[in-house]
Design an enzyme around this catalytic site. Structure first.
Site, PDB file in Angstrom:
ATOM      1  N   ASP A   1      88.505 -21.495 -52.239  1.00  0.00           N
ATOM      2  CA  ASP A   1      89.134 -20.665 -51.223  1.00  0.00           C
ATOM      3  C   ASP A   1      88.333 -20.875 -49.942  1.00  0.00           C
ATOM      4  O   ASP A   1      87.121 -20.634 -49.913  1.00  0.00           O
ATOM      5  CB  ASP A   1      89.104 -19.200 -51.645  1.00  0.00           C
ATOM      6  CG  ASP A   1      89.877 -18.283 -50.702  1.00  0.00           C
ATOM      7  OD1 ASP A   1      89.927 -18.575 -49.492  1.00  0.00           O
ATOM      8  OD2 ASP A   1      90.403 -17.268 -51.179  1.00  0.00           O
TER       9      ASP A   1
ATOM     10  N   SER B   1     108.753 -29.499 -37.879  1.00  0.00           N
ATOM     11  CA  SER B   1     109.384 -28.998 -39.108  1.00  0.00           C
ATOM     12  C   SER B   1     109.364 -30.136 -40.116  1.00  0.00           C
ATOM     13  O   SER B   1     110.182 -31.059 -40.017  1.00  0.00           O
ATOM     14  CB  SER B   1     110.828 -28.567 -38.831  1.00  0.00           C
ATOM     15  OG  SER B   1     110.892 -27.651 -37.750  1.00  0.00           O
TER      16      SER B   1
ATOM     17  N   GLY C   1      95.154 -23.174 -45.917  1.00  0.00           N
ATOM     18  CA  GLY C   1      95.361 -21.966 -45.123  1.00  0.00           C
ATOM     19  C   GLY C   1      96.782 -21.444 -45.230  1.00  0.00           C
ATOM     20  O   GLY C   1      97.645 -22.031 -45.877  1.00  0.00           O
ATOM     21  N   VAL C   2      97.034 -20.323 -44.569  1.00  0.00           N
ATOM     22  CA  VAL C   2      98.365 -19.731 -44.520  1.00  0.00           C
ATOM     23  C   VAL C   2      99.273 -20.641 -43.697  1.00  0.00           C
ATOM     24  O   VAL C   2      98.921 -21.036 -42.585  1.00  0.00           O
ATOM     25  CB  VAL C   2      98.307 -18.318 -43.905  1.00  0.00           C
ATOM     26  CG1 VAL C   2      99.691 -17.769 -43.647  1.00  0.00           C
ATOM     27  CG2 VAL C   2      97.535 -17.378 -44.827  1.00  0.00           C
TER      28      VAL C   2
ATOM     29  N   ASN D   1     103.630 -26.281 -34.033  1.00  0.00           N
ATOM     30  CA  ASN D   1     104.404 -26.040 -32.810  1.00  0.00           C
ATOM     31  C   ASN D   1     104.372 -24.559 -32.432  1.00  0.00           C
ATOM     32  O   ASN D   1     104.695 -24.209 -31.299  1.00  0.00           O
ATOM     33  CB  ASN D   1     105.841 -26.528 -32.982  1.00  0.00           C
ATOM     34  CG  ASN D   1     106.659 -25.719 -33.963  1.00  0.00           C
ATOM     35  OD1 ASN D   1     107.420 -24.832 -33.582  1.00  0.00           O
ATOM     36  ND2 ASN D   1     106.522 -26.004 -35.249  1.00  0.00           N
TER      37      ASN D   1
ATOM     38  N   TYR E   1     100.332 -16.171 -36.781  1.00  0.00           N
ATOM     39  CA  TYR E   1     100.133 -17.545 -37.260  1.00  0.00           C
ATOM     40  C   TYR E   1      99.901 -18.490 -36.082  1.00  0.00           C
ATOM     41  O   TYR E   1      98.970 -19.316 -36.109  1.00  0.00           O
ATOM     42  CB  TYR E   1     101.365 -17.957 -38.058  1.00  0.00           C
ATOM     43  CG  TYR E   1     101.412 -19.395 -38.464  1.00  0.00           C
ATOM     44  CD1 TYR E   1     100.570 -19.900 -39.454  1.00  0.00           C
ATOM     45  CD2 TYR E   1     102.330 -20.274 -37.877  1.00  0.00           C
ATOM     46  CE1 TYR E   1     100.631 -21.230 -39.835  1.00  0.00           C
ATOM     47  CE2 TYR E   1     102.394 -21.597 -38.263  1.00  0.00           C
ATOM     48  CZ  TYR E   1     101.547 -22.073 -39.237  1.00  0.00           C
ATOM     49  OH  TYR E   1     101.600 -23.394 -39.616  1.00  0.00           O
TER      50      TYR E   1
ATOM     51  N   LYS F   1      96.531 -20.925 -34.841  1.00  0.00           N
ATOM     52  CA  LYS F   1      96.528 -22.355 -34.543  1.00  0.00           C
ATOM     53  C   LYS F   1      95.912 -22.626 -33.165  1.00  0.00           C
ATOM     54  O   LYS F   1      95.251 -23.654 -32.965  1.00  0.00           O
ATOM     55  CB  LYS F   1      97.946 -22.921 -34.628  1.00  0.00           C
ATOM     56  CG  LYS F   1      98.554 -22.827 -36.024  1.00  0.00           C
ATOM     57  CD  LYS F   1      97.695 -23.522 -37.072  1.00  0.00           C
ATOM     58  CE  LYS F   1      98.300 -23.482 -38.439  1.00  0.00           C
ATOM     59  NZ  LYS F   1      97.494 -24.186 -39.462  1.00  0.00           N
TER      60      LYS F   1
END
Length: 267
Positions: A52, A166, A74-75, A113, A137, A141
């Site tokens: 983790d 995407s 990560g998330v 993005n 989120y 980033k």
């Protein structure tokens, strides 16, 4: 750049990590794969480490004797501040501290993005723009890109921050006619990030060669990323199966799509 002795791939149990686990193994004598989820048995040239990234001591050990890190952990979507904090901020810092203290040459990682998600669709942008995150989120980033720049400027750890659009086997809605990154193009991009002789800190948009464009990669030309796939081949299928969105709909009005109109996750 010559073949690496050891590459560490985090997030190797996720969709993109699973893909890269298979496709980049040939680029290192040893591929060390990691995730907090089960990764199964090690393949021929693999080392498997369950970890983790929010555990600083475990990450420090995981990053020993590594030439390069591909950080996909990560998330990977919007979530509570606490979950994003632990995985994408605390965990991300741990990865870079491991890289710095263990002499890792380069980190290649999945930005998004959503770090620039509030730019309007009418504006084509490059890597020089001010961040405009659209969610918790997205904020994580932006933090990651800041860490990457800081560790290059102060400690000489090279980084490539890939603002992924995407990434799916094929686009699943009309927005992705613009933002789609194919699996083969992701693999090609990752290979170029590994092989490029010098990257300093480079921000590059992870997007295929689609007819509709939101992002200009001229500032990352030295990476040598030349995507081949084009979402346009899916246009007829998507137009037949999905309604035409209102051009003012938040779903397509901003670069971040629906993320830009989400309510605050913790409310």
């Amino acid at each position: 750049m010559a073949k690496c002795n050891r590459i560490l791939l985090t997030g190797a149990a996720g969709a993109l990590g699973t893909l890269l686990r298979k496709e980049i193994a040939h680029m290192a004598t040893t591929l060390r794969v990691s995730d907090k989820a089960d990764l199964g048995s090690a393949s021929a040239n693999e080392e498997v480490v369950q970890c983790d990234v929010s555990d600083a001591a475990a990450v420090m050990e995981m990053t020993r004797d590594v030439d390069m890190i591909i950080h996909m952990g990560g998330v990977s979507r919007e979530g509570s501040w606490e979950s994003v904090l632990q995985s994408n901020i605390v965990g991300f810092y741990n990865v870079y501290e491991g890289a710095r203290k263990n002499g890792v040459k380069r980190v290649i990682w999945a930005s998004s993005n959503h770090a620039i998600g509030f730019y309007p669709r009418e504006q084509v942008i490059d890597a020089s723009v001010t961040p405009r995150p659209d969610t918790n989120y997205g904020v994580s980033k932006v933090f990651g890109e800041g860490i990457a720049q800081y560790y290059w400027d102060k400690y000489g750890v090279e980084s490539v921050s890939i603002r992924i659009g995407s990434c799916f086997p094929e686009p699943v809605d009309r927005r992705m006619l613009t933002t789609w990154l194919s699996y083969p193009d992701l693999v090609h991009l990752t290979e170029r990030c590994i092989m490029s002789p010098r990257v300093a800190h480079t921000v590059i948009y992870g997007v295929s060669n689609n007819d509709e464009k939101l992002w200009d990669n001229w500032m990352a030309a030295h990476i040598g990323f030349h995507p081949k796939d084009n979402a346009e081949i899916f246009r007829a299928k998507l137009e037949a199966s999905t309604p035409e969105p209102d051009p003012k709909s938040p779903f397509i009005a901003a670069h971040g799509g629906a993320f830009a109109s989400m309510p605050h996750f913790d409310d």
